[in-house]
Design an enzyme around this catalytic site. Sequence first.
Site, PDB file in Angstrom:
ATOM      1  N   ASP A   1       0.819  -1.220   0.000  1.00 42.02           N
ATOM      2  CA  ASP A   1       0.000   0.000   0.000  1.00 42.02           C
ATOM      3  C   ASP A   1       0.852   1.269   0.000  1.00 42.02           C
ATOM      4  O   ASP A   1       0.443   2.299   0.539  1.00 42.02           O
ATOM      5  CB  ASP A   1      -0.955   0.052   1.215  1.00 42.02           C
ATOM      6  CG  ASP A   1      -1.765  -1.216   1.338  1.00 42.02           C
ATOM      7  OD1 ASP A   1      -2.299  -1.657   0.301  1.00 42.02           O
ATOM      8  OD2 ASP A   1      -1.858  -1.776   2.439  1.00 42.02           O
TER       9      ASP A   1
ATOM     10  N   GLY B   1       1.579   2.934  -2.601  1.00 43.36           N
ATOM     11  CA  GLY B   1       1.192   3.794  -3.718  1.00 43.36           C
ATOM     12  C   GLY B   1       1.887   3.375  -5.005  1.00 43.36           C
ATOM     13  O   GLY B   1       2.152   4.192  -5.888  1.00 43.36           O
TER      14      GLY B   1
ATOM     15  N   LYS C   1      -0.184   4.011  -8.496  1.00 41.35           N
ATOM     16  CA  LYS C   1      -0.090   5.360  -9.051  1.00 41.35           C
ATOM     17  C   LYS C   1       1.249   5.578  -9.759  1.00 41.35           C
ATOM     18  O   LYS C   1       1.309   6.164 -10.835  1.00 41.35           O
ATOM     19  CB  LYS C   1      -0.243   6.369  -7.905  1.00 41.35           C
ATOM     20  CG  LYS C   1       0.080   7.776  -8.291  1.00 41.35           C
ATOM     21  CD  LYS C   1       0.242   8.643  -7.064  1.00 41.35           C
ATOM     22  CE  LYS C   1       1.219   9.742  -7.375  1.00 41.35           C
ATOM     23  NZ  LYS C   1       0.748  11.057  -7.055  1.00 41.35           N
TER      24      LYS C   1
ATOM     25  N   ASN D   1      -5.344 -10.426  -4.236  1.00 45.81           N
ATOM     26  CA  ASN D   1      -5.216  -9.820  -2.912  1.00 45.81           C
ATOM     27  C   ASN D   1      -4.604  -8.420  -3.045  1.00 45.81           C
ATOM     28  O   ASN D   1      -4.579  -7.654  -2.103  1.00 45.81           O
ATOM     29  CB  ASN D   1      -4.361 -10.688  -1.976  1.00 45.81           C
ATOM     30  CG  ASN D   1      -3.040 -11.110  -2.587  1.00 45.81           C
ATOM     31  OD1 ASN D   1      -2.886 -11.110  -3.800  1.00 45.81           O
ATOM     32  ND2 ASN D   1      -2.085 -11.471  -1.773  1.00 45.81           N
ATOM     33  N   ALA D   2      -4.085  -8.109  -4.226  1.00 48.64           N
ATOM     34  CA  ALA D   2      -3.541  -6.767  -4.472  1.00 48.64           C
ATOM     35  C   ALA D   2      -4.687  -5.793  -4.681  1.00 48.64           C
ATOM     36  O   ALA D   2      -5.769  -6.185  -5.124  1.00 48.64           O
ATOM     37  CB  ALA D   2      -2.663  -6.776  -5.715  1.00 48.64           C
TER      38      ALA D   2
ATOM     39  N   HIS E   1      -4.438  -2.089  -6.273  1.00 54.05           N
ATOM     40  CA  HIS E   1      -3.704  -0.909  -6.722  1.00 54.05           C
ATOM     41  C   HIS E   1      -4.681   0.177  -7.163  1.00 54.05           C
ATOM     42  O   HIS E   1      -5.524  -0.059  -8.021  1.00 54.05           O
ATOM     43  CB  HIS E   1      -2.762  -1.274  -7.880  1.00 54.05           C
ATOM     44  CG  HIS E   1      -1.670  -2.207  -7.450  1.00 54.05           C
ATOM     45  ND1 HIS E   1      -0.924  -2.934  -8.327  1.00 54.05           N
ATOM     46  CD2 HIS E   1      -1.216  -2.521  -6.225  1.00 54.05           C
ATOM     47  CE1 HIS E   1      -0.048  -3.663  -7.645  1.00 54.05           C
ATOM     48  NE2 HIS E   1      -0.211  -3.433  -6.375  1.00 54.05           N
ATOM     49  N   THR E   2      -4.558   1.341  -6.539  1.00 57.67           N
ATOM     50  CA  THR E   2      -5.469   2.427  -6.854  1.00 57.67           C
ATOM     51  C   THR E   2      -4.814   3.388  -7.845  1.00 57.67           C
ATOM     52  O   THR E   2      -3.700   3.838  -7.612  1.00 57.67           O
ATOM     53  CB  THR E   2      -5.820   3.219  -5.574  1.00 57.67           C
ATOM     54  OG1 THR E   2      -6.076   2.281  -4.541  1.00 57.67           O
ATOM     55  CG2 THR E   2      -7.016   4.114  -5.790  1.00 57.67           C
TER      56      THR E   2
ATOM     57  N   THR F   1      -6.124 -12.206   3.480  1.00 58.47           N
ATOM     58  CA  THR F   1      -7.162 -11.462   2.755  1.00 58.47           C
ATOM     59  C   THR F   1      -8.297 -12.403   2.346  1.00 58.47           C
ATOM     60  O   THR F   1      -9.285 -11.978   1.773  1.00 58.47           O
ATOM     61  CB  THR F   1      -6.591 -10.804   1.482  1.00 58.47           C
ATOM     62  OG1 THR F   1      -5.895 -11.794   0.745  1.00 58.47           O
ATOM     63  CG2 THR F   1      -5.669  -9.655   1.818  1.00 58.47           C
TER      64      THR F   1
ATOM     65  N   GLY G   1     -11.088  -3.052   2.311  1.00 54.47           N
ATOM     66  CA  GLY G   1     -11.757  -2.005   3.084  1.00 54.47           C
ATOM     67  C   GLY G   1     -11.369  -2.001   4.558  1.00 54.47           C
ATOM     68  O   GLY G   1     -11.870  -1.200   5.343  1.00 54.47           O
TER      69      GLY G   1
HETATM   70  P1  GDP Z   1      -0.467   0.219  -3.800  1.00 49.47           P
HETATM   71  O1  GDP Z   1      -1.110  -1.075  -3.417  1.00 49.47           O
HETATM   72  O2  GDP Z   1       0.993   0.262  -3.403  1.00 49.47           O
HETATM   73  O3  GDP Z   1      -0.695   0.601  -5.209  1.00 49.47           O
HETATM   74  O4  GDP Z   1      -1.122   1.342  -2.885  1.00 49.47           O
HETATM   75  P2  GDP Z   1      -2.696   1.641  -2.700  1.00 49.47           P
HETATM   76  O5  GDP Z   1      -3.293   1.925  -3.992  1.00 49.47           O
HETATM   77  O6  GDP Z   1      -3.327   0.615  -1.844  1.00 49.47           O
HETATM   78  O7  GDP Z   1      -2.609   2.916  -1.757  1.00 49.47           O
HETATM   79  C1  GDP Z   1      -2.245   4.079  -2.185  1.00 49.47           C
HETATM   80  C2  GDP Z   1      -3.378   5.048  -1.950  1.00 49.47           C
HETATM   81  O8  GDP Z   1      -2.827   6.311  -1.750  1.00 49.47           O
HETATM   82  C3  GDP Z   1      -4.292   5.195  -3.129  1.00 49.47           C
HETATM   83  O9  GDP Z   1      -5.578   5.565  -2.689  1.00 49.47           O
HETATM   84  C4  GDP Z   1      -3.647   6.316  -3.933  1.00 49.47           C
HETATM   85  O10 GDP Z   1      -4.554   7.017  -4.763  1.00 49.47           O
HETATM   86  C5  GDP Z   1      -3.151   7.178  -2.831  1.00 49.47           C
HETATM   87  N1  GDP Z   1      -1.900   7.894  -3.092  1.00 49.47           N
HETATM   88  C6  GDP Z   1      -0.801   7.472  -3.783  1.00 49.47           C
HETATM   89  N2  GDP Z   1       0.175   8.381  -3.691  1.00 49.47           N
HETATM   90  C7  GDP Z   1      -0.306   9.398  -2.905  1.00 49.47           C
HETATM   91  C8  GDP Z   1       0.255  10.606  -2.406  1.00 49.47           C
HETATM   92  O11 GDP Z   1       1.392  10.957  -2.645  1.00 49.47           O
HETATM   93  N3  GDP Z   1      -0.563  11.361  -1.612  1.00 49.47           N
HETATM   94  C9  GDP Z   1      -1.836  11.009  -1.288  1.00 49.47           C
HETATM   95  N4  GDP Z   1      -2.552  11.813  -0.497  1.00 49.47           N
HETATM   96  N5  GDP Z   1      -2.382   9.879  -1.744  1.00 49.47           N
HETATM   97  C10 GDP Z   1      -1.616   9.075  -2.535  1.00 49.47           C
END
Ligand code: GDP
Length: 425
Positions: free
Chosen positions: A12, A14, A17, A37-38, A40-41, A129, A302
Amino acid sequence: MLTSICGINWGDEGKGKMVDLFSEDYDIVCRYQGGNNAGHTVINERGKFILNLLPSGILRENVVNVLGMGMVIDIRHLTEEIAHLREKGVKISPENLKISDRAEITMPYHVLMDCLEEERLADKKFGSTRRGIAPAYADRFMKKSFRMGELLYPEVLREKVKEIVAWKNLTVARGYGAQPISEEETLDYLLSYGEALKPYICDVGLYLTGAAKAGKNILFEAQLGALRDIDYGILPYTSSSLTLAAYAPLGAGVPNLRLDKSIGIMKAYSTCVGEGPFTAEYFGEKAEALRKAGGEFGAATGRPRRVGPFDAVASAYGIRCQGADELVLTKLDILSIYEEIEVCTAYELDGKRLHDFPYPDLLDRCKPVFEKVKGWHTDISKCRKKEQLPQAALDYIAYIEDLCACKITYVAVGPERDAVIRMDG
Ligand code: GDP
């Protein structure tokens, strides 16, 4: 150029992104381990997407996406994920999605076994998960699993279903006392969900080798972080897959290729989903404030995430395991809530200070050593250039670089695609 994007912490961080952003310069994005189980947002001009199985490059039209052989694929989930993205206008065809014929299939009975085992463990549960990942990998090593390639050969599948269902029922029905698995339903499941996926299944190793030879850039997208690796993580509170960059060529299907670069994604504070030792953890109001500011709730499940300040001991270990050449520090904007920022710079074990991450079984006895640095306490989410960051934020970044002995080349200050600051340019 062959690059891996991997997690330095507990996941998690990020990564989604950053893969979405970096994929602009890549022709192929490849997932190489784990399953659905991943979570990625990715947020871009088309909206918000949560990807569980598909690589984050699927949101770019010219990128080819690969699901590698190191993955365990829930074919019902994948079918639904593809349908959901199509509804939102994302184009998916065998031209831009390729699935390894050697990847494992996560079956409904794997999900069932995951739940049965967590329930049996009760208050000693691993914090799974419950998506069947561990049972699917276990069967792979027992050589009693279904592979994606078998969906192309129904005759082979028919024979295999008989053997595997009989074997599986020894544990499901006789061991756990659950309802036996049906041979007919298992075959139906494989044939029906397999049908639509057939055009995507191929020898991705052959494809990737050819692409690399032709000079294409390949990005390997990891799931979770170093501390969740089955071998190098905090056992048993790990994933059942290899989350490290070193595994990327193998898990993708190209053991013949070498990575050029490993980019570690590291969060400006710590978060952890599920059970297990988490040395720098905050509790009570302190935790609530950070969780709320960072929106720390699992993308796949969640579940509220456990939170704490940046942990230099665990992160330095994560950087070593990932062989990170450079780092992206994400979610720095969240630390704007603080006038003073705490950082965990060491652990204390039996009166001794530790800077090196200890053997995991000792973690329960480790206490965090917190140090305070000056915060900036102002909104930095609109900053796009290094020069726009307050001096205290630059000092914090330099302090973290120093603690981790690794260069931070990008800093992320918001969830949007452009909310990134290049530090070395
Ligand atoms: P991943 O599994 O490593 O891709 O991470 P997640 O997607 O579970 O968690 C990252 C969350 O933080 C997502 O909701 C992203 O949109 C958000 N996010 C990513 N980078 C940033 C950041 O620099 N600042 C903020 N506020 N949110 C971020």
